[in-house]
Design an enzyme around this catalytic site. Structure first.
Site, PDB file in Angstrom:
ATOM      1  N   TYR A   1       0.841  -1.200   0.000  1.00  0.00           N
ATOM      2  CA  TYR A   1       0.000   0.000   0.000  1.00  0.00           C
ATOM      3  C   TYR A   1       0.879   1.255   0.000  1.00  0.00           C
ATOM      4  CZ  TYR A   1      -3.761   3.152   1.638  1.00  0.00           C
ATOM      5  OH  TYR A   1      -4.680   4.174   1.770  1.00  0.00           O
TER       6      TYR A   1
ATOM      7  N   GLU B   1       4.170   1.756  -0.604  1.00  0.00           N
ATOM      8  CA  GLU B   1       5.056   1.945  -1.756  1.00  0.00           C
ATOM      9  C   GLU B   1       4.252   2.124  -3.041  1.00  0.00           C
ATOM     10  OE1 GLU B   1       7.919   2.824  -1.236  1.00  0.00           O
ATOM     11  OE2 GLU B   1       9.099   1.506   0.041  1.00  0.00           O
TER      12      GLU B   1
ATOM     13  N   ASN C   1      -6.230   9.464   8.408  1.00  0.00           N
ATOM     14  CA  ASN C   1      -7.359   8.599   8.822  1.00  0.00           C
ATOM     15  C   ASN C   1      -8.694   9.338   8.801  1.00  0.00           C
ATOM     16  OD1 ASN C   1      -4.795   7.598  10.044  1.00  0.00           O
ATOM     17  ND2 ASN C   1      -6.099   5.884  10.590  1.00  0.00           N
TER      18      ASN C   1
ATOM     19  N   SER D   1     -14.364   1.658  12.859  1.00  0.00           N
ATOM     20  CA  SER D   1     -15.489   0.742  12.629  1.00  0.00           C
ATOM     21  C   SER D   1     -15.456  -0.414  13.626  1.00  0.00           C
ATOM     22  CB  SER D   1     -15.500   0.244  11.186  1.00  0.00           C
ATOM     23  OG  SER D   1     -14.200   0.048  10.712  1.00  0.00           O
ATOM     24  N   ASN D   2     -14.270  -0.969  13.882  1.00  0.00           N
ATOM     25  CA  ASN D   2     -14.193  -2.071  14.856  1.00  0.00           C
ATOM     26  C   ASN D   2     -14.702  -1.629  16.231  1.00  0.00           C
ATOM     27  OD1 ASN D   2     -13.171  -3.879  13.058  1.00  0.00           O
ATOM     28  ND2 ASN D   2     -11.182  -4.140  14.036  1.00  0.00           N
TER      29      ASN D   2
ATOM     30  N   GLY E   1      -2.106   0.394  22.839  1.00  0.00           N
ATOM     31  CA  GLY E   1      -3.064   1.457  22.511  1.00  0.00           C
ATOM     32  C   GLY E   1      -2.476   2.858  22.636  1.00  0.00           C
TER      33      GLY E   1
ATOM     34  N   ASP F   1       3.258  -1.058  12.298  1.00  0.00           N
ATOM     35  CA  ASP F   1       2.136  -0.166  12.634  1.00  0.00           C
ATOM     36  C   ASP F   1       2.726   1.182  13.085  1.00  0.00           C
ATOM     37  OD1 ASP F   1      -1.000  -1.025  13.567  1.00  0.00           O
ATOM     38  OD2 ASP F   1      -0.225   0.875  14.314  1.00  0.00           O
ATOM     39  N   PRO F   2       2.431   2.277  12.380  1.00  0.00           N
ATOM     40  CA  PRO F   2       3.065   3.550  12.751  1.00  0.00           C
ATOM     41  C   PRO F   2       2.766   3.964  14.196  1.00  0.00           C
ATOM     42  CG  PRO F   2       2.025   3.720  10.609  1.00  0.00           C
ATOM     43  CD  PRO F   2       1.589   2.410  11.186  1.00  0.00           C
TER      44      PRO F   2
HETATM   45  P1  NAD Z   1     -12.626   1.878   0.307  1.00  0.00           P
HETATM   46  O1  NAD Z   1     -11.941   0.557   0.351  1.00  0.00           O
HETATM   47  O2  NAD Z   1     -13.898   2.043   1.045  1.00  0.00           O
HETATM   48  O3  NAD Z   1     -12.887   2.306  -1.199  1.00  0.00           O
HETATM   49  C1  NAD Z   1     -12.048   1.979  -2.257  1.00  0.00           C
HETATM   50  C2  NAD Z   1     -12.906   1.735  -3.493  1.00  0.00           C
HETATM   51  O4  NAD Z   1     -12.051   1.395  -4.598  1.00  0.00           O
HETATM   52  C3  NAD Z   1     -13.873   0.555  -3.323  1.00  0.00           C
HETATM   53  O5  NAD Z   1     -15.145   0.909  -3.815  1.00  0.00           O
HETATM   54  C4  NAD Z   1     -13.242  -0.548  -4.175  1.00  0.00           C
HETATM   55  O6  NAD Z   1     -14.175  -1.497  -4.646  1.00  0.00           O
HETATM   56  C5  NAD Z   1     -12.579   0.254  -5.277  1.00  0.00           C
HETATM   57  N1  NAD Z   1     -11.461  -0.440  -5.937  1.00  0.00           N
HETATM   58  C6  NAD Z   1     -10.431  -1.087  -5.350  1.00  0.00           C
HETATM   59  N2  NAD Z   1      -9.594  -1.581  -6.271  1.00  0.00           N
HETATM   60  C7  NAD Z   1     -10.121  -1.234  -7.492  1.00  0.00           C
HETATM   61  C8  NAD Z   1      -9.715  -1.446  -8.837  1.00  0.00           C
HETATM   62  N3  NAD Z   1      -8.605  -2.149  -9.136  1.00  0.00           N
HETATM   63  N4  NAD Z   1     -10.491  -0.960  -9.823  1.00  0.00           N
HETATM   64  C9  NAD Z   1     -11.635  -0.270  -9.541  1.00  0.00           C
HETATM   65  N5  NAD Z   1     -12.061  -0.028  -8.283  1.00  0.00           N
HETATM   66  C10 NAD Z   1     -11.308  -0.518  -7.281  1.00  0.00           C
HETATM   67  O7  NAD Z   1     -11.559   2.954   0.785  1.00  0.00           O
HETATM   68  P2  NAD Z   1     -11.752   4.495   1.171  1.00  0.00           P
HETATM   69  O8  NAD Z   1     -11.561   4.618   2.624  1.00  0.00           O
HETATM   70  O9  NAD Z   1     -12.980   5.047   0.548  1.00  0.00           O
HETATM   71  O10 NAD Z   1     -10.481   5.130   0.469  1.00  0.00           O
HETATM   72  C11 NAD Z   1     -10.574   5.783  -0.797  1.00  0.00           C
HETATM   73  C12 NAD Z   1      -9.196   6.254  -1.220  1.00  0.00           C
HETATM   74  O11 NAD Z   1      -8.655   7.151  -0.246  1.00  0.00           O
HETATM   75  C13 NAD Z   1      -8.185   5.118  -1.385  1.00  0.00           C
HETATM   76  O12 NAD Z   1      -7.387   5.380  -2.508  1.00  0.00           O
HETATM   77  C14 NAD Z   1      -7.363   5.203  -0.125  1.00  0.00           C
HETATM   78  O13 NAD Z   1      -6.060   4.724  -0.323  1.00  0.00           O
HETATM   79  C15 NAD Z   1      -7.383   6.696   0.176  1.00  0.00           C
HETATM   80  N6  NAD Z   1      -7.189   6.952   1.614  1.00  0.00           N
HETATM   81  C16 NAD Z   1      -8.183   6.668   2.507  1.00  0.00           C
HETATM   82  C17 NAD Z   1      -7.962   6.888   3.872  1.00  0.00           C
HETATM   83  C18 NAD Z   1      -9.044   6.607   4.878  1.00  0.00           C
HETATM   84  O14 NAD Z   1      -8.820   6.855   6.077  1.00  0.00           O
HETATM   85  N7  NAD Z   1     -10.213   6.144   4.516  1.00  0.00           N
HETATM   86  C19 NAD Z   1      -6.739   7.401   4.299  1.00  0.00           C
HETATM   87  C20 NAD Z   1      -5.747   7.644   3.366  1.00  0.00           C
HETATM   88  C21 NAD Z   1      -5.986   7.442   2.021  1.00  0.00           C
HETATM   89  N1  UDP Z   2      -6.282  -0.854  15.725  1.00  0.00           N
HETATM   90  C1  UDP Z   2      -6.683  -1.334  16.968  1.00  0.00           C
HETATM   91  N2  UDP Z   2      -7.772  -2.144  17.026  1.00  0.00           N
HETATM   92  C2  UDP Z   2      -8.493  -2.491  15.936  1.00  0.00           C
HETATM   93  C3  UDP Z   2      -8.097  -1.988  14.667  1.00  0.00           C
HETATM   94  C4  UDP Z   2      -6.983  -1.168  14.611  1.00  0.00           C
HETATM   95  O1  UDP Z   2      -6.053  -1.043  18.000  1.00  0.00           O
HETATM   96  O2  UDP Z   2      -9.491  -3.235  16.075  1.00  0.00           O
HETATM   97  C5  UDP Z   2      -5.122   0.059  15.677  1.00  0.00           C
HETATM   98  C6  UDP Z   2      -4.114  -0.237  14.577  1.00  0.00           C
HETATM   99  O3  UDP Z   2      -3.154  -1.181  15.033  1.00  0.00           O
HETATM  100  C7  UDP Z   2      -3.534   1.142  14.345  1.00  0.00           C
HETATM  101  C8  UDP Z   2      -4.700   2.101  14.596  1.00  0.00           C
HETATM  102  O4  UDP Z   2      -5.619   1.356  15.382  1.00  0.00           O
HETATM  103  O5  UDP Z   2      -2.521   1.418  15.274  1.00  0.00           O
HETATM  104  C9  UDP Z   2      -5.383   2.587  13.335  1.00  0.00           C
HETATM  105  O6  UDP Z   2      -5.709   1.444  12.564  1.00  0.00           O
HETATM  106  P1  UDP Z   2      -6.513   1.543  11.191  1.00  0.00           P
HETATM  107  O7  UDP Z   2      -6.485   0.166  10.594  1.00  0.00           O
HETATM  108  O8  UDP Z   2      -7.839   2.162  11.410  1.00  0.00           O
HETATM  109  O9  UDP Z   2      -5.679   2.552  10.295  1.00  0.00           O
HETATM  110  P2  UDP Z   2      -4.118   2.708   9.952  1.00  0.00           P
HETATM  111  O10 UDP Z   2      -3.323   1.737  10.751  1.00  0.00           O
HETATM  112  O11 UDP Z   2      -4.030   2.434   8.497  1.00  0.00           O
HETATM  113  O12 UDP Z   2      -3.828   4.103  10.326  1.00  0.00           O
END
Ligand code: NAD
Ligand code: UDP
Length: 309
Positions: A144, A146, A173, A188-189, A206, A272-273
């Site tokens: 993811y 890279e 996030n 969500s969890n 945590g 995990d950052p």
């Molecule tokens: P999500 O997983 O809910 O949505 C991603 C969407 O892309 C889904 O509808 C999935 O079906 C579609 N998809 C995946 N691979 C595909 C492909 N090869 N072709 C066509 N469609 C494809 O994720 P999200 O939270 O809505 O994130 C949206 C974007 O924002 C992503 O690019 C993600 O990397 C970026 N982003 C999100 C967060 C966050 O906190 N939600 C943080 C940083 C970056």
């Molecule tokens: N995390 C947690 N419990 C969970 C899911 C995630 O403690 O049920 C932690 C996870 O290890 C990370 C932080 O919560 O440190 C954020 O996780 P998330 O997957 O939401 O996003 P990301 O790690 O990509 O920032």
């Protein structure tokens, strides 16, 4: 009427963006392969004559007439992007190549949804756009991180080499209604577990931090970045700088749901950052953007949504 392509439009952020663009009077083409996106997120939009749905995988070339491309397609939660890590890398790299070719043919502007993950486990805090990051190239998050870094490179090279109009945003996030309750992310969890009275899973002790942005604020920032007329290509951080520990988030969810769930501590996944907080000075100065929704208001709306699913 602007013709706007949103890849990943059936995903969490994508469906909010499609709705906002339709409300602003644009014609929206939502492209998705439904890997993590859900049909129920966009079902109500299908009768709208200004909404088109194309089921397509962006790793394959495609021809669509459009003036703007928001490239959001990519699984975003760690369990989803690690499920098929090779495919995740292909989605980021081949996907943006196909979108850049499309932008080149159409003379369109392309916005890439990049991520705070490009900073990896950051050694600079808070993270500014000028920080180059600390990313493990061979870990379980690398497909993811890279992939997104390579996509930023392709964006800037298409801009320099072919003059394609680009925008790069680094999203931190984000949470809100229409998240997939089973996506495995911390917000969500925690909410699902609290509502079900199950143990809340905390990975590690945590103490790791994140900065959570409500989705409506993020969508405002995304649209402002796409439409800025200052020639500002980014990258720009979009996130809420209010930083908190994962433990603090879990306690907030317990308080707002009134749940009696206990905390259950599980091993911390590798790489995990430890901390993450955006410096949003650039977004404030150039886009006049900053988040408005605080964690209590945002979580309350999100909890209400999760009660309905
Ligand atoms: P999500 O997983 O809910 O949505 C991603 C969407 O892309 C889904 O509808 C999935 O079906 C579609 N998809 C995946 N691979 C595909 C492909 N090869 N072709 C066509 N469609 C494809 O994720 P999200 O939270 O809505 O994130 C949206 C974007 O924002 C992503 O690019 C993600 O990397 C970026 N982003 C999100 C967060 C966050 O906190 N939600 C943080 C940083 C970056
Ligand atoms: N995390 C947690 N419990 C969970 C899911 C995630 O403690 O049920 C932690 C996870 O290890 C990370 C932080 O919560 O440190 C954020 O996780 P998330 O997957 O939401 O996003 P990301 O790690 O990509 O920032």
């Amino acid at each position: 009427m602007k013709r706007i392509l949103v890849t990943g439009g059936a995903g969490f952020i994508g469906n909010h963006l499609c709705r906002r663009l339709l409300n602003e009077g644009s014609h929206v083409i939502c492209m998705d392969n439904f890997f993590t996106g859900l049909k129920r997120h966009i079902e109500d939009l299908i009768p709208n004559p200004n909404f088109e749905l194309i089921e397509h995988d962006i790793t394959e070339p495609v021809e669509v007439e459009c003036e703007q491309i928001y490239n959001l397609a990519c699984p975003a939660s760690p369990p989803h992007y690690q499920y098929d890590s090779v495919k995740t890398m292909k989605t980021s790299v081949l996907g943006i190549l196909n979108m850049l070719e499309l932008a080149k043919q159409n003379g369109a502007t392309v916005l890439q949804a990049s991520t705070s993950e490009v900073y990896g486990n950051p050694l600079v805090h808070p993270q500014k756009e000028t920080y180059w990051g600390n990313v493990n190239p061979i870990g379980i998050r690398s497909c993811y991180d890279e992939g997104k870094r390579a996509a930023e490179t392709l964006m800037t090279d298409y801009h320099r080499q072919y003059g394609v109009d680009i925008r790069i945003i680094r999203i931190f996030n984000t949470y809100g209604p229409n998240m997939d309750p089973k996506d495995g992310r911390v917000v969500s969890n925690c909410i699902m577990q609290a509502l079900a009275g199950e143990d809340i899973t905390i990975y590690g002790d945590g103490s790791q931090t994140r900065s959570f942005c409500y989705v409506d604020d993020l969508v405002d920032g995304i649209i402002k970045m796409m439409n800025n007329t200052k020639g500002f290509t980014g990258p720009v951080n979009l996130g809420n700088p209010s930083e908190r520990t994962v433990l603090d988030l879990a306690q907030k969810v317990l308080e707002l749901t009134g749940s009696k769930s206990k905390l259950s501590f599980l091993p911390l996944p590798s790489d995990d950052p430890v901390k993450r907080k955006p410096d949003i000075t650039l977004a404030k100065e150039i886009l006049n953007w900053e988040p408005k929704v605080d964690i209590t208001e945002g979580l309350t709306k999100t909890i209400e949504y999760f009660k309905t699913v």
